[in-house]
Design a protein around this motif. Structure first.
Motif, PDB file in Angstrom:
ATOM      1  N   ALA A 125       0.803  -1.162   0.076  1.00  0.00           N
ATOM      2  CA  ALA A 125       0.107   0.085   0.069  1.00  0.00           C
ATOM      3  C   ALA A 125       0.846   1.231  -0.125  1.00  0.00           C
ATOM      4  O   ALA A 125       2.046   1.068  -0.080  1.00  0.00           O
ATOM      5  N   ASP A 126       0.248   2.371  -0.193  1.00  0.00           N
ATOM      6  CA  ASP A 126       0.818   3.679  -0.281  1.00  0.00           C
ATOM      7  C   ASP A 126       1.264   4.343   1.129  1.00  0.00           C
ATOM      8  O   ASP A 126       2.252   4.900   1.307  1.00  0.00           O
ATOM      9  N   SER A 127       0.652   3.898   1.955  1.00  0.00           N
ATOM     10  CA  SER A 127       1.036   4.167   3.534  1.00  0.00           C
ATOM     11  C   SER A 127       0.467   3.137   4.741  1.00  0.00           C
ATOM     12  O   SER A 127      -0.291   2.227   4.373  1.00  0.00           O
ATOM     13  N   ALA A 128       0.965   3.344   5.718  1.00  0.00           N
ATOM     14  CA  ALA A 128       0.625   2.579   6.716  1.00  0.00           C
ATOM     15  C   ALA A 128      -0.696   2.680   7.223  1.00  0.00           C
ATOM     16  O   ALA A 128      -1.405   1.629   7.599  1.00  0.00           O
ATOM     17  N   SER A 155       4.742   0.245  -0.542  1.00  0.00           N
ATOM     18  CA  SER A 155       5.435   0.386  -1.753  1.00  0.00           C
ATOM     19  C   SER A 155       4.523   0.922  -2.930  1.00  0.00           C
ATOM     20  O   SER A 155       3.155   0.837  -2.891  1.00  0.00           O
ATOM     21  N   PRO A 156       5.049   1.692  -3.987  1.00  0.00           N
ATOM     22  CA  PRO A 156       4.235   1.885  -5.213  1.00  0.00           C
ATOM     23  C   PRO A 156       3.905   0.730  -5.926  1.00  0.00           C
ATOM     24  O   PRO A 156       4.675  -0.152  -5.726  1.00  0.00           O
ATOM     25  N   LEU A 157       2.797   0.961  -6.541  1.00  0.00           N
ATOM     26  CA  LEU A 157       2.224  -0.270  -7.342  1.00  0.00           C
ATOM     27  C   LEU A 157       2.421  -0.154  -8.814  1.00  0.00           C
ATOM     28  O   LEU A 157       2.564   0.956  -9.249  1.00  0.00           O
ATOM     29  N   PHE A 275       4.800  -7.919  -7.848  1.00  0.00           N
ATOM     30  CA  PHE A 275       5.899  -6.941  -7.908  1.00  0.00           C
ATOM     31  C   PHE A 275       5.794  -6.006  -6.624  1.00  0.00           C
ATOM     32  O   PHE A 275       4.851  -5.698  -6.157  1.00  0.00           O
ATOM     33  N   VAL A 276       7.097  -5.913  -6.145  1.00  0.00           N
ATOM     34  CA  VAL A 276       7.467  -5.129  -5.255  1.00  0.00           C
ATOM     35  C   VAL A 276       8.665  -4.049  -5.699  1.00  0.00           C
ATOM     36  O   VAL A 276       9.573  -4.567  -5.614  1.00  0.00           O
TER      37      VAL A 276
END
Length: 422
Positions: A125-128, A155-157, A275-276
């Motif tokens: 995800a973009d944030s916690a 992580s960016p997706l 993908f990470v």
């Protein structure tokens, strides 16, 4: 089967556990490289009792989930897109979470599985904050007795505008004796790419990540060729590959990797891919999960480690870990209970791991797979320095280590995602 409940906190790495080098790429052949003599009688399914055991409080993710005598479904990355591949809920993490869960439910139902049969959930995800919201929505859909192990990474997706995605492992209905690669209507996916793979009952081989510093297309081919060489040395076949995880230096370049992967699987669908985005000097590192049928088991050991003859053994990771049983335990991602410098976090996480292993009936000598996510150089360096204190030098797990944008929990810079045997 029996059900017992269990739990822990999650979170989601820059240097890696890879074997670097350049190797020429080659398409996968359609002929198995050989069959091993069975070392034990075939499993009698009529006398096997399937079971799932979970441990921990019922208000959060399980500390660990142990699954035995089940087929398992492994998904690729499940994104917040509709059947036409368009992003749903742009700018809204709550809408995107609902779409991801709807897509996930579609995939699992098609394999004879479902959300209530989840064993492991990996959140990106973009944030916690988005990670927390995802868990809240997931728990609201599950009975309190059903809690998977969970790991999360910031992580960016790979899809522009996507704020959250997941991959999961879940219990599935039997689909025969071979890995069953599946594409499903209602969830947009690229032609010849599997959305999920159902792995038959039996063992599993975890192959450590392999990185390559060539330009991205060649690095992808080189990494895969090196991994496929290990597959063949294990007397397995590419059709038995269950899942690929790709650490990539730019999520926006995932299409390049996907294009190269297609070339390597000319006679079958590409297995599910995750993908990470990582921060590293190499553009890509790839790790692999492969089904290990009972006829390939050796030496009567439930967990065996493999290093190719031309590779120098490492005291902190094995090139491959071979689970020679149909029983394995997924542990939720471990982060330090308190913030602090790298050494404090590393030691606390290993302490938690030892406590969970003891509670589950396992120990440090039966760790099969480790994925280390770090978001600071201090945590990365201390993990490298301290791991030899905790691992038997001849029994380290297969592993990958990646520097990521965050580990899913504020003020933490390390998360360990582990799989073990009881």
């Amino acid at each position: 089967g029996s059900l017992f409940i269990g739990f822990l906190l999650l979170t989601g790495c820059s240097s890696n556990e890879s074997l670097n080098g350049n190797t020429a790429s080659a398409p996968i052949d359609a002929t198995p490289s050989g069959t091993a003599e069975p070392s034990a009688p075939a499993m009698d399914r009529e006398v096997v009792r399937s079971s799932v055991r979970r441990a921990g409080p019922a208000d959060r993710a399980a500390d660990f989930v142990t699954v035995s005598s089940h087929s398992l479904v492994y998904t690729g990355l499940v994104l917040p897109i509709d059947a036409e591949g368009k992003l749903v809920g742009e700018g809204s993490d709550q809408q995107q979470i609902r779409q991801v869960l709807a897509n996930l439910n579609t995939l699992l139902a098609a394999t004879g599985s479902g959300l209530e049969r989840l064993a492991k959930v990996n959140i990106y995800a973009d944030s916690a904050d988005t990670i927390d919201k995802f868990q809240q929505q997931l728990w609201s859909r599950l009975d309190a007795a059903v809690r998977p192990a969970v790991c999360a990474v910031v992580s960016p997706l790979s899809t522009a505008g996507a704020l959250v995605a997941v991959d999961v492992v879940a219990i599935a209905d039997d689909h025969g004796e071979k890995v069953d690669l599946q594409q499903y209507e209602g969830v947009a996916s690229e032609h010849n790419y599997a959305d999920a793979a159902v792995m038959p009952r039996g063992g599993v081989a975890y192959l450590s990540g392999h990185a390559d510093k060539s330009p991205l297309p060649q690095a992808t081919a080189n990494s895969m060729t090196a991994l496929l060489d290990v597959v063949r040395q294990l007397r397995l076949h590419p059709s038995q590959i269950v899942q690929l995880k790709v650490f990539i230096d730019s999520a926006a370049e995932c299409h390049t990797v996907r294009s190269e992967l297609k070339k390597l699987f000319p006679d079958q669908m590409v297995p599910p891919v995750i993908f990470v985005e990582w921060i590293a000097s190499a553009p890509v590192e790839i790790e692999m999960i492969v089904h290990l049928p009972r006829e390939n088991w050796r030496d009567g050991e439930p967990l065996r480690f493999f290093t190719p003859a031309d590779v120098k053994p490492s005291p902190v990771f094995s090139k491959a870990a071979l689970v020679q049983t149909d029983r394995q335990t997924f542990i939720s991602g471990l982060t330090s209970r308190e913030p602090g410098p790298g050494e404090v976090q590393v030691r606390d996480v290993f302490t938690q791991l030892q406590e969970i292993l003891s509670a589950s009936g396992s120990d440090m000598n039966h760790l099969a797979k480790a994925t280390y996510y770090v978001s600071s150089q201090d945590a990365s360096d201390m993990l490298n320095e301290l791991r030899p204190e905790y691992y038997h030098p001849k029994r380290p797990p297969a592993a990958s280590k990646a520097m990521v944008h965050g580990v899913g929990r504020a003020d933490r810079t390390l998360c360990m995602d582990m799989i073990c045997l009881l």
